[in-house]
Design an enzyme around this catalytic site. Structure first.
Site, PDB file in Angstrom:
ATOM      1  N   ARG A   1      10.972  -0.373   8.687  1.00  0.00           N
ATOM      2  CA  ARG A   1      11.320  -1.010   9.946  1.00  0.00           C
ATOM      3  C   ARG A   1      12.826  -0.929  10.147  1.00  0.00           C
ATOM      4  NH1 ARG A   1       6.792  -0.563  10.958  1.00  0.00           N
ATOM      5  NH2 ARG A   1       5.270  -2.077  11.731  1.00  0.00           N
TER       6      ARG A   1
ATOM      7  N   ASP B   1      13.394   7.088   9.359  1.00  0.00           N
ATOM      8  CA  ASP B   1      12.326   7.219  10.347  1.00  0.00           C
ATOM      9  C   ASP B   1      12.338   6.048  11.319  1.00  0.00           C
ATOM     10  OD1 ASP B   1      10.044   8.519  11.472  1.00  0.00           O
ATOM     11  OD2 ASP B   1       8.732   7.094  10.463  1.00  0.00           O
TER      12      ASP B   1
ATOM     13  N   HIS C   1      10.358   7.612  14.175  1.00  0.00           N
ATOM     14  CA  HIS C   1       9.300   6.662  13.796  1.00  0.00           C
ATOM     15  C   HIS C   1       7.937   7.357  13.823  1.00  0.00           C
ATOM     16  CE1 HIS C   1       8.353   2.081  13.688  1.00  0.00           C
ATOM     17  NE2 HIS C   1       7.562   2.761  12.880  1.00  0.00           N
TER      18      HIS C   1
ATOM     19  N   GLY D   1       6.339   8.519  10.858  1.00  0.00           N
ATOM     20  CA  GLY D   1       5.779   8.596   9.515  1.00  0.00           C
ATOM     21  C   GLY D   1       4.263   8.551   9.485  1.00  0.00           C
ATOM     22  N   ALA D   2       3.665   7.818  10.402  1.00  0.00           N
ATOM     23  CA  ALA D   2       2.208   7.693  10.432  1.00  0.00           C
ATOM     24  C   ALA D   2       1.558   8.719  11.343  1.00  0.00           C
ATOM     25  CB  ALA D   2       1.817   6.288  10.895  1.00  0.00           C
TER      26      ALA D   2
ATOM     27  N   GLU E   1      15.625   0.789  18.030  1.00  0.00           N
ATOM     28  CA  GLU E   1      14.262   0.671  18.561  1.00  0.00           C
ATOM     29  C   GLU E   1      14.048  -0.701  19.194  1.00  0.00           C
ATOM     30  OE1 GLU E   1      11.025   2.490  16.028  1.00  0.00           O
ATOM     31  OE2 GLU E   1      12.699   2.567  14.609  1.00  0.00           O
TER      32      GLU E   1
ATOM     33  N   ARG F   1       0.817  -1.218   0.000  1.00  0.00           N
ATOM     34  CA  ARG F   1       0.000   0.000   0.000  1.00  0.00           C
ATOM     35  C   ARG F   1       0.849   1.265   0.000  1.00  0.00           C
ATOM     36  NH1 ARG F   1      -2.208  -3.680   3.460  1.00  0.00           N
ATOM     37  NH2 ARG F   1      -4.322  -4.399   3.018  1.00  0.00           N
ATOM     38  N   ILE F   2       1.888   1.306   0.845  1.00  0.00           N
ATOM     39  CA  ILE F   2       2.708   2.512   0.940  1.00  0.00           C
ATOM     40  C   ILE F   2       3.559   2.668  -0.317  1.00  0.00           C
ATOM     41  CG2 ILE F   2       4.541   3.670   2.235  1.00  0.00           C
ATOM     42  CD1 ILE F   2       3.404   2.327   4.765  1.00  0.00           C
TER      43      ILE F   2
END
Length: 333
Positions: free
Chosen positions: A241, A265, A293, A295-296, A270, A160-161
Site C-alpha cells: 500500500r 507498485d 499498482h 501486482g494482482a 494514489e 498470505r503474500i
C-alpha cells in the site's frame, strides 16, 4: 424478511465470462457497469455510484470508496464484494451498522504479487532498467550487478503474500528474516525462518519487502530513519500500500545514493494527488522499478479473484456465510 435482490453490479474491469456464468447460474442478473466518460472506478462520486447501483443487491468493486453516505443511499445493497485483499476504502463500521456484508478476495492474488516482488528484486540487483536506459542512449558498457542467490531478505508482515514470497525465496537459498506483530514466533519457526525485530531486519537485509496493512500505526513505517538504517547496497520493495513508505524520504535517499534502489507498485499519490510530483520523480530514477499498482493483474490472478468475489456474492445472497475469500464485516442480524 424479504429475499435479497439478485441484481449484481460489477464496476471493476476484466471481469471474465466464467465468473459471470457462475453468477448467472445462481439466478443473478449481472450488470457490467459502464463508467462515466473520463472516470475510473476510483474517481466515482456518490451520485455516480448511486446511479450505477440503483436496485442492486450485490456490488463487485475494486477501487471505489465505499462510504457511509454511499451505503445509506443504497438500501437494497446486501453485499460489497471487493475483488482485492484490502478493505481500507470501505467503511466497514457503517456496513455493520447498516446490515451489510463486506468481503475481500483473500487468497486470490498471493502468487501474482509474490512473483512481482521476485521480478523486482532480480531487476534491481542486475540493474536491468539502468542497462536498458544506457543501451537506448547508445552506451553498451556492462553494468555489474548482484545476485539474489544467498542474499538476506527481510519480509515485513507474514500473511498470505509474505508466505508465498518466502516459499519462492527458498529456491534462491536466501536467508529470510521476518518481522511481524501478528504471528507468534512458533508460526514463523514452522516455516524454518527467523523472526527478528524491525531494526535488525533493516540493518541486515539486502532486500526488504513490505507486506503490511496500511493503518495509522504502520503509516510511514519506512521513513527517513528506517531508510538510514538500511545497507547502502540494499533495496526496498513496496507492493502492499502507498503510505507504508514515506515516498518523500525514499526519493531523498535514492537521490543521495544512500540505498541501491526501490521496486514500487504502490505510491502515496494514489490517495493524495498532491504527491504526484514525488511519484513522477521516483519513477524517473534509473534505479527504480515501477508499476501502476498492477501486482494482482495477471490473467490467472484476475480469474481467481473474480471467482472468489462472485462466490462471496452468491453465498451472501443465499443467506450463507461466504465459503471463499474473507468476510470483514457482516451486519446481518
Amino acid at each position: 424478511m424479504n429475499s435479497p435482490i439478485r441484481k449484481v453490479v460489477v464496476t471493476q474491469k476484466f471481469f471474465d465470462e466464467e465468473a459471470i456464468a457462475l453468477l448467472e447460474s445462481k439466478g443473478c442478473e449481472v450488470d457490467i457497469a459502464t463508467l462515466p466518460e473520463g472516470k475510473g472506478e476510483a474517481d466515482l462520486d456518490v451520485d455516480d455510484i448511486c446511479q450505477l447501483l440503483a436496485g442492486a443487491g450485490g456490488w463487485i468493486v475494486g477501487h471505489a470508496r465505499v462510504t457511509r453516505e454511499v451505503l445509506e443511499a443504497l438500501p437494497d445493497l446486501a453485499i460489497i464484494s471487493r475483488r482485492g485483499v484490502g478493505y481500507e476504502k470501505v467503511d466497514t463500521v457503517a456496513a455493520e451498522a447498516l446490515g451489510k456484508v463486506v468481503t475481500i478476495a483473500a487468497g486470490g492474488n498471493n502468487d501474482s504479487v509474490a512473483d512481482q516482488v521476485i521480478g523486482m528484486m532480480i531487476s534491481l540487483g542486475r540493474r536491468y532498467r539502468e542497462a536498458q536506459i544506457a543501451m537506448n542512449a547508445g552506451k553498451w558498457n556492462i553494468l555489474v550487478g548482484t545476485e539474489l542467490f544467498r542474499k538476506t531478505v527481510g519480509i515485513i508482515g507474514f500473511g498470505r503474500i509474505g508466505r508465498s514470497l518466502a516459499q519462492r525465496l527458498q529456491g534462491f537459498d536466501a536467508e529470510i528474516l521476518v518481522c511481524t506483530p501478528r504471528l507468534a514466533s512458533a508460526d514463523i519457526d514452522s516455516f524454518g525462518l527467523k523472526q527478528v525485530d524491525f531494526e535488525t531486519l533493516l540493518e541486515r537485509s539486502d532486500y526488504i519487502s513490505v507486506h503490511a496493512p496500511l493503518t495509522p500505526e504502520t503509516r510511514h513505517m519506512i521513513d527517513a530513519d528506517a531508510l538510514a538504517r538500511m545497507k547502502p547496497s540494499a533495496a526496498i520493495i513496496n507492493t502492499a500500500r502507498g503510505g507504508l513508505v514515506d515516498d518523500r524520504a525514499l526519493l531523498a535517499a535514492l537521490q543521495a545514493g544512500r540505498i541501491l534502489g526501490a521496486g514500487l507498485d504502490v505510491f502515496e499519490s494514489e490517495a493524495d494527488p498532491t504527491m504526484m510530483p514525488v511519484t513522477e520523480a521516483l519513477i524517473d530514477l534509473p534505479n527504480v522499478i515501477a508499476a501502476p499498482h498492477s501486482g494482482a493483474s495477471t490473467h490467472e490472478a484476475l480469474q481467481r479473484t473474480n471467482m472468489i468475489a462472485a462466490q462471496c456474492v452468491v453465498d451472501v445472497l443465499d443467506g450463507k456465510v461466504p465459503s471463499m475469500g474473507q468476510c470483514v464485516a457482516d451486519g446481518r442480524k
